[in-house]
Enzyme design. Structure first.
Site, short mmCIF file in Angstrom:
data_model
loop_
_atom_site.label_atom_id
_atom_site.label_comp_id
_atom_site.label_asym_id
_atom_site.label_seq_id
_atom_site.Cartn_x
_atom_site.Cartn_y
_atom_site.Cartn_z
CB SER A 1 20.60 32.34 -19.52
OG SER A 1 21.95 32.05 -19.81
N PRO A 2 17.65 33.69 -21.37
CG PRO A 2 16.73 34.37 -23.43
CD PRO A 2 18.04 34.12 -22.74
CG LEU A 3 14.73 30.30 -23.95
CD1 LEU A 3 15.12 29.57 -25.23
CD2 LEU A 3 13.21 30.42 -23.85
N GLY A 4 16.73 29.81 -19.63
CA GLY A 4 17.23 29.01 -18.52
C GLY A 4 18.62 28.45 -18.75
CG HIS B 1 31.01 40.05 -20.42
ND1 HIS B 1 31.50 39.24 -21.41
CD2 HIS B 1 29.91 39.41 -19.97
CE1 HIS B 1 30.74 38.17 -21.54
NE2 HIS B 1 29.76 38.24 -20.67
CE1 TYR C 1 29.70 35.01 -23.82
CE2 TYR C 1 28.44 35.77 -25.70
CZ TYR C 1 28.63 35.71 -24.34
OH TYR C 1 27.73 36.33 -23.50
N1 LIG Z 1 26.15 38.83 -20.23
C1 LIG Z 1 26.41 37.64 -19.74
O1 LIG Z 1 27.11 37.48 -18.73
C2 LIG Z 1 25.83 36.44 -20.45
C3 LIG Z 1 25.94 35.16 -19.88
C4 LIG Z 1 25.37 34.09 -20.56
C5 LIG Z 1 24.74 34.30 -21.80
N2 LIG Z 1 24.69 35.56 -22.32
C6 LIG Z 1 24.02 35.84 -23.62
O2 LIG Z 1 22.69 35.36 -23.56
C7 LIG Z 1 22.44 34.52 -24.68
C8 LIG Z 1 21.41 33.49 -24.33
O3 LIG Z 1 21.80 32.75 -23.20
P1 LIG Z 1 22.13 31.19 -23.23
O4 LIG Z 1 22.47 30.79 -24.62
O5 LIG Z 1 23.10 30.96 -22.14
O6 LIG Z 1 20.78 30.53 -22.72
P2 LIG Z 1 19.29 30.36 -23.27
O7 LIG Z 1 19.04 31.34 -24.34
O8 LIG Z 1 18.43 30.38 -22.10
O9 LIG Z 1 19.31 28.90 -23.84
C9 LIG Z 1 20.00 28.56 -25.00
C10 LIG Z 1 19.68 27.12 -25.33
O10 LIG Z 1 18.30 27.05 -25.57
C11 LIG Z 1 18.04 26.20 -26.64
N3 LIG Z 1 16.90 26.83 -27.35
C12 LIG Z 1 16.83 28.10 -27.81
N4 LIG Z 1 15.62 28.34 -28.37
C13 LIG Z 1 14.92 27.19 -28.25
C14 LIG Z 1 13.61 26.82 -28.62
N5 LIG Z 1 12.80 27.69 -29.23
N6 LIG Z 1 13.20 25.56 -28.34
C15 LIG Z 1 14.04 24.68 -27.70
N7 LIG Z 1 15.29 24.98 -27.33
C16 LIG Z 1 15.73 26.23 -27.59
C17 LIG Z 1 19.27 26.21 -27.52
O11 LIG Z 1 19.43 24.90 -28.02
P3 LIG Z 1 20.44 24.51 -29.22
O12 LIG Z 1 21.79 24.87 -28.70
O13 LIG Z 1 20.23 23.06 -29.39
O14 LIG Z 1 20.09 25.32 -30.42
C18 LIG Z 1 20.36 26.67 -26.59
O15 LIG Z 1 21.21 25.62 -26.22
C19 LIG Z 1 23.82 33.95 -25.01
O16 LIG Z 1 23.87 33.46 -26.30
C20 LIG Z 1 24.68 35.16 -24.80
O17 LIG Z 1 24.62 35.96 -25.95
C21 LIG Z 1 25.22 36.62 -21.67
#
Ligand SMILES: NC(=O)c1ccc[n+]([C@@H]2O[C@H](COP(=O)([O-])OP(=O)(O)OC[C@H]3O[C@@H](n4cnc5c(N)ncnc54)[C@H](OP(=O)(O)O)[C@@H]3O)[C@@H](O)[C@H]2O)c1
Length: 296
Positions: free
Chosen positions: A212-215, A131, A56
């Site tokens: 990416s629990p929110l999308g 990973h 990251y």
């Molecule tokens: N293992 C893997 O291959 C893999 C791949 C991808 C991700 N991940 C992990 O999963 C984590 C989460 O995934 P992600 O960050 O890709 O996607 P996500 O959690 O689905 O979405 C993150 C985005 O949601 C926004 N957000 C979060 N909470 C919110 C809320 N309560 N209201 C409105 N917007 C909100 C954030 O906005 P702001 O940025 O504006 O704060 C951020 O940009 C990553 O941080 C990483 O640690 C793992």
């Protein structure tokens, strides 16, 4: 905040995904102070689990960027850091020639762990997650490599990510009973494809960490309430954001689920953390499952 377990650790039901502060869909990054403030907001909200990874980083030659943010945030945190679990990942390579390759060899994983130890400023990594599968190698042998690093005292608990049920079974076989602490797969209303792995983890008492629990950072998370109107409607009824409803619904699917919503802004993780205290009715949960098209 409600607590859940990951292997031997007790952690907050909602974790912090630190990735967006170093890598995200629109390539806009907070400055270092703002990133630290976001991690501190998570800790203030009761979050005791932080997910990061060596890759990251905004570019191939800044690997470790996100791990260093997490380290700096913990060092400058005024409160106690006892009981905060930091999980990192390795096994994806980044070089000038090839961004995002794979390497599950023992030599590579050992050097990756050593760099992560340095970036995180710790002597041992509490939870190390493999990973993404390296398809050139036998999966069981890669897991055995992690076991070697564990026996060398470099990592405490082992998790895997982006794994199929078959790969989870192999990892369980190699690591033995209780040896696999967690599985981190993509899971959200937009991508419910890992529901089978979630159910498998539920059955075997393995923590399931939806990524990416929110999308996702590419706009999916922001627009989840527009794309899936049910989450918005239920949120309006409770006076909370659709994102909180999504996370509360995911938590309801099994006690092994620990979502790791990502955040750049402090307000995002403060809002997401409140999902742990949001309890939805059976009817609301059924409406969520129907909207996502999974059979609970
Ligand atoms: N293992 C893997 O291959 C893999 C791949 C991808 C991700 N991940 C992990 O999963 C984590 C989460 O995934 P992600 O960050 O890709 O996607 P996500 O959690 O689905 O979405 C993150 C985005 O949601 C926004 N957000 C979060 N909470 C919110 C809320 N309560 N209201 C409105 N917007 C909100 C954030 O906005 P702001 O940025 O504006 O704060 C951020 O940009 C990553 O941080 C990483 O640690 C793992």
């Amino acid at each position: 905040m409600d607590q859940r377990t990951i292997g031997p650790y007790t952690v907050s039901a909602i974790g912090l995904g630190a990735m967006p502060m170093s890598m995200n869909g629109d390539r806009v990054y907070p400055d270092h102070d703002d990133a630290i403030a976001t991690v501190h907001a998570a800790l203030e909200a009761g979050v005791t689990f932080i997910d990061t990874a060596d890759i990251y980083a905004p570019s191939w030659d800044t690997m470790g960027h996100n791990e260093r943010i997490v380290r700096d945030a913990l060092v400058t945190w005024g409160g106690s850091t006892d009981g905060i679990l930091v999980a990192t990942k390795g096994g994806i390579t980044r070089t000038a020639e090839k961004d995002f390759g794979r390497d599950g060899s023992l030599a590579y994983l050992r050097s990756a762990v050593q760099k992560s130890l340095q970036n995180l400023g710790v002597d041992v990594i509490d939870l190390y997650q493999y990973h993404r599968p390296d398809r050139w190698l036998v999966y069981g042998e890669i897991i055995d490599n992690l076991k070697t690093l564990q026996s060398e005292g470099l990592i405490r608990e082992i998790g895997i990510s982006n794994a199929s049920v078959e790969e989870i079974e192999i990892a369980r076989q190699v690591l033995g009973d209780g040896g696999l602490a967690s599985v981190q797969n993509e899971f959200s209303p937009r991508h419910p494809g890992s529901y089978g792995e979630l159910r498998y983890c539920d059955e075997h008492g393995i923590a399931f960490l939806p990524w990416s629990p929110l999308g996702g950072t590419g706009g999916g998370a922001r627009a989840v309430g527009e794309r899936f109107g049910v989450f918005r409607e239920i949120g309006e009824a409770h006076g909370v954001s659709p994102q909180q409803v999504v996370l509360a619904w995911e938590l309801s699917l099994s006690p092994v689920v620990v979502p790791i919503p990502g955040a750049r802004r402090a307000a995002s993780i403060a809002d997401s953390a409140r999902a742990a205290d949001l309890h939805l009715s059976a009817d609301e949960l059924a409406r969520c499952a129907a909207a996502v098209n999974i059979e609970v």
